[in-house]
Design an enzyme around this catalytic site. Structure first.
Site, PDB file in Angstrom:
ATOM      1  N   ASP A   1      35.302  35.021  44.021  1.00  0.00           N
ATOM      2  CA  ASP A   1      35.249  36.316  44.713  1.00  0.00           C
ATOM      3  C   ASP A   1      34.510  37.374  43.909  1.00  0.00           C
ATOM      4  O   ASP A   1      34.375  37.295  42.696  1.00  0.00           O
ATOM      5  CB  ASP A   1      36.672  36.806  45.015  1.00  0.00           C
ATOM      6  CG  ASP A   1      37.518  36.888  43.755  1.00  0.00           C
ATOM      7  OD1 ASP A   1      37.372  36.000  42.879  1.00  0.00           O
ATOM      8  OD2 ASP A   1      38.318  37.823  43.637  1.00  0.00           O
ATOM      9  N   GLU A   2      34.028  38.345  44.638  1.00  0.00           N
ATOM     10  CA  GLU A   2      33.564  39.616  44.078  1.00  0.00           C
ATOM     11  C   GLU A   2      32.550  39.516  42.934  1.00  0.00           C
ATOM     12  O   GLU A   2      32.795  39.999  41.832  1.00  0.00           O
ATOM     13  CB  GLU A   2      34.770  40.444  43.597  1.00  0.00           C
ATOM     14  CG  GLU A   2      35.725  40.810  44.699  1.00  0.00           C
ATOM     15  CD  GLU A   2      36.883  41.669  44.185  1.00  0.00           C
ATOM     16  OE1 GLU A   2      37.310  42.561  44.932  1.00  0.00           O
ATOM     17  OE2 GLU A   2      37.362  41.447  43.060  1.00  0.00           O
ATOM     18  N   VAL A   3      31.398  38.909  43.204  1.00  0.00           N
ATOM     19  CA  VAL A   3      30.308  38.952  42.234  1.00  0.00           C
ATOM     20  C   VAL A   3      29.385  40.097  42.664  1.00  0.00           C
ATOM     21  O   VAL A   3      28.869  40.074  43.781  1.00  0.00           O
ATOM     22  CB  VAL A   3      29.525  37.621  42.232  1.00  0.00           C
ATOM     23  CG1 VAL A   3      28.426  37.653  41.165  1.00  0.00           C
ATOM     24  CG2 VAL A   3      30.467  36.455  41.998  1.00  0.00           C
TER      25      VAL A   3
END
Lengths: 676, 676
Positions: free
Chosen positions: B319-321
């Site tokens: 998640d969340e790069v």
């Protein structure tokens, strides 16, 4: 190294703004109060940069103490702190300077003194020995509090040392088994209030609680599987030593020993078989003092246990032999006649002398209850007196050392104030010479465990034992009861951070009682009742070790803070009218929700009359207030009616006492006179 | 052997007096509600003679479960019980009959069903597998309560099985370190409410929390010394397995990985050096998907961790790069152009594909957040959706399995009712075919740990997670919110007996806040405030992992029972006048003692405006009641003035919300109309 010039300047800086105060007037919440203290104006901030450094003599015990201090400070404040001990004292918030090693086996001669200086720049704790440093660390932690800028320790200079060398707590791990975590957390509590002797009552009619490798049937048949292994004993001894606490084992003989006889009936004065005793009280079984095999056995057992427990003292009990087994054993009677023994006392003296010789043979000194003292006993024994100062005075005049336990029986549910005013050096001991007084080593609080379980035992020990600890540590002049209660309330909350459960057990037990309902209304009642005092509980029912100790009497605290607070409001009635009325109204109205909860509940049914009386008492109180405010005396008929209620409400029910009876009676009496 | 004729007779006896009830109307306090239940009239007494026997298939896990059951029953009731498992079923109070062994590695296919029959003579729990027996034991313990004769389980017949196979709780042990005891007690809590997946978030920007023997700098440089050793990991896995709980480790990649780069900067997409991240949020550092050495590294690490964690699933995060490091690295940009990757999404897909292949190579299946789903991913992956049912529906139509976490973010401080009504099979997933629906395996509550510490984390998980657990276990029809709250209150108290601290932390934190004063008045305020919701807290201050989480917002519970209760009183205003007035008066008057305590206290100063508004709101409420009782509408000027107050009081201060604003507003609105 720490710069001594800086230190001198800091000390001068403190002194400039310092007022010397009597210990009891310092305004801080220390318990026990230190011997000497001066309080300044500044503060040492405690924040995330807090660091501890060790200087001077070093040992692992000090490293561990520093780490524990950091953990506890972090827990108490909620501030994350680095758990690394600082190596450079100049960068430390607190420097702990220790001079030299303490005794290898801590004794009554250990130096426990320390000094603590807090300046706005740094705190400096100096102690001759690690044990002194441990005492000072506890004081430092008690100084930390929150103010308008954050957490801080006040600027202060303390020189401290104990009044008595022997400051003990006894825990009976026999009548109710006390697991390892109970012992450990209570050792933490002891250290926090500077107690230094853990007296471990390990054998009883109801259980033999330590592993013997020489006589394994002692624990295998005499403990229901509930005993400390030798590894666990060593763990406790190390844990206690880390906290500057001696561990003294008690093996109670020749009475209180039924559990020994389950595996070894041949030791008893009557033929077996024996089973583990389930009831409470004084029972007939006793060792046979005329049987040489008893001494052979004890020689080996004492040898094994003397090697396990490093302390120089070994407790042989010696109390409460009813003599019935001796009386009805013809061979014992014949032996007594042969050897010119006129009474069971003579027989017990003989036994005691033999056992004391065994204790000595194995390199230890004897401690025992009053009964062990008799003519010819060696002078190095210590008498633990359940009888009182008179016993100790007699012993001291003969050259014997003693410690006081009479007055410190915390199992009897008396208030802290009652224990607090008992002094080992008052009454019969007050008239001793200085030399004789020096033989009064201190005292011990005793937690007998008939009516406590691991669930509520902490609540019977704490916080009251902190008041007793102050009696043993602080100067004799520290005796203001109001100050004690004010500081005890703070110390009680602090003790919970150590993991003691004397506060958290309470909502849990009340919630169990309330079943699947909220315990809020029940708490309101529970807050103002106390268990019956002294030995009354034992007379109320046929209690055993298999009884469920889960009733309101088991949840109720030994001392009701709410009732004491209410009584002090009533003492200053005219200034507290609103608060008194609000309180009484709440008690009066509490029943509406409480009684319906109690009636269908098997555990609470017995307490319904108490709830009803509390409500009636509150109504009485409100009426009394009305009369008082009217300025006219209350009618005689009303007064008579209330007296009847008060007398009834003063009676124990369900082994509980309603603690607001006295202040309500006071209101009624004032109303009867028409004036306060 | 248990006599089957007797059994048949007993069953008939039950049926004769039984009413079949819908689960939600059974009057018992079970949570989660069982699939089918019939309640009879009788009771099975639970007293000191209680014994458990095991019948049928046996394994150590069942023996341990029986022993734990006895210990817990003894603790819950306060009754001393023999800890020996009975060998003769005829003599047992509870017989646990297990049919056969369960899966060696518990999977989503494990049979968790059980049946439980309680008659006045005996309780009989039957389950195909030990895991089913574990589930039934929890139900049995929930049945035990106190009635007018003592403790008892009601006569009942239950057939139970879970609605969803995947019922999880994720704990983030990275942003704040969560010691072993936190994990263990939460596994106990999970088992109590029949959750079966512990998702262990083990790597983050703020810490790499598990020992790698292959790459030791991961924990040595990336954890501040706070990591689980492999021995401890095995201990947790065994502890969880004993309770029928799978353990799934998450190693979040390629983002959320700063802590990896402290020891191994060569894995990152920008040159180091790196330090452990102390702030919260989404950060730039990400692994370099174009660097072959990254895959060599991950091959070894995944191999090591796949061997350590037995579960068939392995969580790779994903998640969340934010892509910033990728954008500014010319060599990565060149690689993307060379390989025809048009976006960072393409690059992440490439990375994800490579990592999934490594996971497969080491014998595991992949689970990851929504981002791991992209064309061509093998069908055996599981998508954990933080986005919502729409994501899951898309995945299920493509043949992918999924679990729902959106709606179960318990760190966001929403009320239990809000989570309770979220169903994995509603909205976008409701329209799926039966075959597609079967791919929705269940859900997971997620405890992200930015704003929790070991001290208060339990209070953010419990009791709300019990409501979520019911959503995952019980039939879809079980959705009455009032019933849920009624049973949740009981379950919350029960969970404390397991050692969870979601209730006991509260007085402790309040007492710390109150300093050396009583926390009683503060509690009164704390009881009706809640932390701000969603992501508001993160916007309020620059929080870090070194912040002291010791303020009122950290002590306040996510959901105020007192405010909810008050709101329901106001909903039935006319019947609750006395209670409402008493409550409002108490809130109004609380300030007199509270504000003087708060003002000189650095931790509480920020909360003074809240205390003042509560008092003002209470006054408003009392005035509104007066108007309502008068029967005439309140004057417009008064209404306008109160609206201003209400608007102000509805704003968060000190990251807290006053939860009685809404019911007070309701009173004002009724008063404005002059009628309820």
């Amino acid at each position: 190294m720490y710069n001594s010039k800086v230190k001198a300047l800091l000390v001068m800086a403190i002194m400039a703004t310092t007022t010397i105060l009597k210990a009891e007037e310092n305004g801080l919440n220390l318990m026990p109060q230190p011997a000497e203290i001066s309080v300044g104006q500044g503060r040492l901030a405690i924040d995330g940069t807090f660091r501890v450094a060790l200087a001077g003599y070093q040992e692992p015990r000090l490293q561990d103490a520093a780490t524990r201090l950091i953990e506890r400070l972090s827990r108490q404040t909620g501030i994350p702190l680095s758990d690394q001990v600082e190596t450079d004292p100049a960068k430390a918030t607190l420097v702990i300077q220790c001079d030299h090693a303490g005794e290898i086996i801590q004794s009554i001669n250990e130096d426990e003194s320390y000094s603590l200086e807090v300046t706005p720049q740094q705190a400096r704790l100096a102690a001759p020995t690690p044990v002194g440093a441990l005492r000072g660390i506890e004081t430092f932690l008690q100084l930390v509090h929150v103010d308008s800028q954050g957490f801080a320790a006040p600027t202060v200079r303390i020189n401290d040392r104990p009044r008595f060398a022997w400051r003990g707590l006894m825990i009976d791990a026999c009548r109710h088994w006390m697991p390892m975590d109970v012992i450990k957390r209570n050792l933490d509590g002891m250290a926090a209030v500077k107690l230094n002797v853990f007296h471990w009552h390990l054998s009883e009619n109801q259980g033999f609680r330590v592993e013997s490798k020489v006589f394994p049937k002692l624990q295998e048949m005499g403990s229901d599987g509930h005993y400390y292994t030798q590894r666990q004993v060593k763990e406790i001894i190390a844990y206690a030593r880390d906290r500057g606490i001696r561990v003294i084992p008690e093996f109670d003989m020749p009475g209180h020993s039924t559990a020994w006889f389950v595996g070894y009936p041949e030791l008893a004065s009557a033929p077996g078989p024996y089973t583990i005793e389930r009831h409470w009280g004084v029972f007939d079984p006793a060792m046979d003092p005329t049987n040489e095999k008893v001494y052979t056995f004890l020689d080996k057992l004492i040898g094994e246990m003397a090697a396990l427990f490093p302390d120089e003292y070994f407790h042989i009990g010696g109390d409460e032999v009813n003599g019935k087994q001796w009386n009805s054993n013809p061979s014992i009677q014949a032996y007594m006649r042969e050897h010119g023994m006129k009474s069971n006392d003579d027989l017990q003296t003989y036994f005691s002398t033999r056992v004391q010789a065994l204790v000595k043979k194995h390199g230890k000194k004897t401690i025992g209850w009053d009964e062990v003292l008799h003519p010819g006993v060696p002078k190095d024994i210590v008498v633990q007196s359940w009888r009182g100062q008179e016993s100790l005075a007699v012993a001291a005049r003969q050259g014997y050392m003693g410690i006081l336990s009479n007055g410190y029986y915390i199992d009897l549910m008396h208030p802290a104030s009652q224990h607090y005013v008992v002094d080992p050096l008052e009454g019969a001991t007050a008239g001793l010479t200085a030399e004789e007084k020096a033989r009064i080593l201190g005292g011990e609080a005793t937690m007998w465990s008939e009516y406590v379980t691991p669930e509520n035992v902490d609540s019977r020990i704490w916080p009251r034992t902190a008041a007793i600890a102050e009696r043993f540590w602080s100067p004799e002049s520290v005796k203001d009861v109001d100050s004690m209660y004010r500081r005890l309330a703070v110390e009680s909350r602090r003790l919970e951070w150590l993991g003691l459960t004397h506060r958290s057990y309470y909502p849990m037990m009340l919630e169990r009682l309330a079943g699947e309902q909220s315990a809020q209304n029940l708490k309101f009642l529970a807050d103002i009742v106390e268990p019956v005092k002294g030995y009354a509980r034992g007379r109320a029912r046929d209690y055993t070790s298999l009884t469920a100790y889960n009733r309101l009497v088991d949840a109720a605290r030994p001392e009701s803070d709410a009732a004491r607070t209410f009584a002090s409001l009533v003492d200053d009635w005219a200034n507290n009218k609103t608060q008194i009325k609000r309180q009484l109204t709440a008690w009066r109205d509490n029943n509406a929700d409480l009684v319906p909860l109690m009636q269908p509940n098997a555990l609470l049914q017995e307490d319904v009359p108490l709830a009803q009386d509390v409500s009636a008492l509150a109504t009485t109180g409100l009426e009394a207030l009305d009369y008082l405010e009217s300025g006219k005396p209350a009618p005689q008929a009303w007064v008579a009616e209330q007296s009847a209620l008060l007398d009834r409400a003063a009676q124990p029910r369900a082994e509980l006492l309603i603690m607001i009876v006295t202040p309500i009676r006071k209101l009624v009496e004032m109303a009867a006179q028409g004036k306060p």
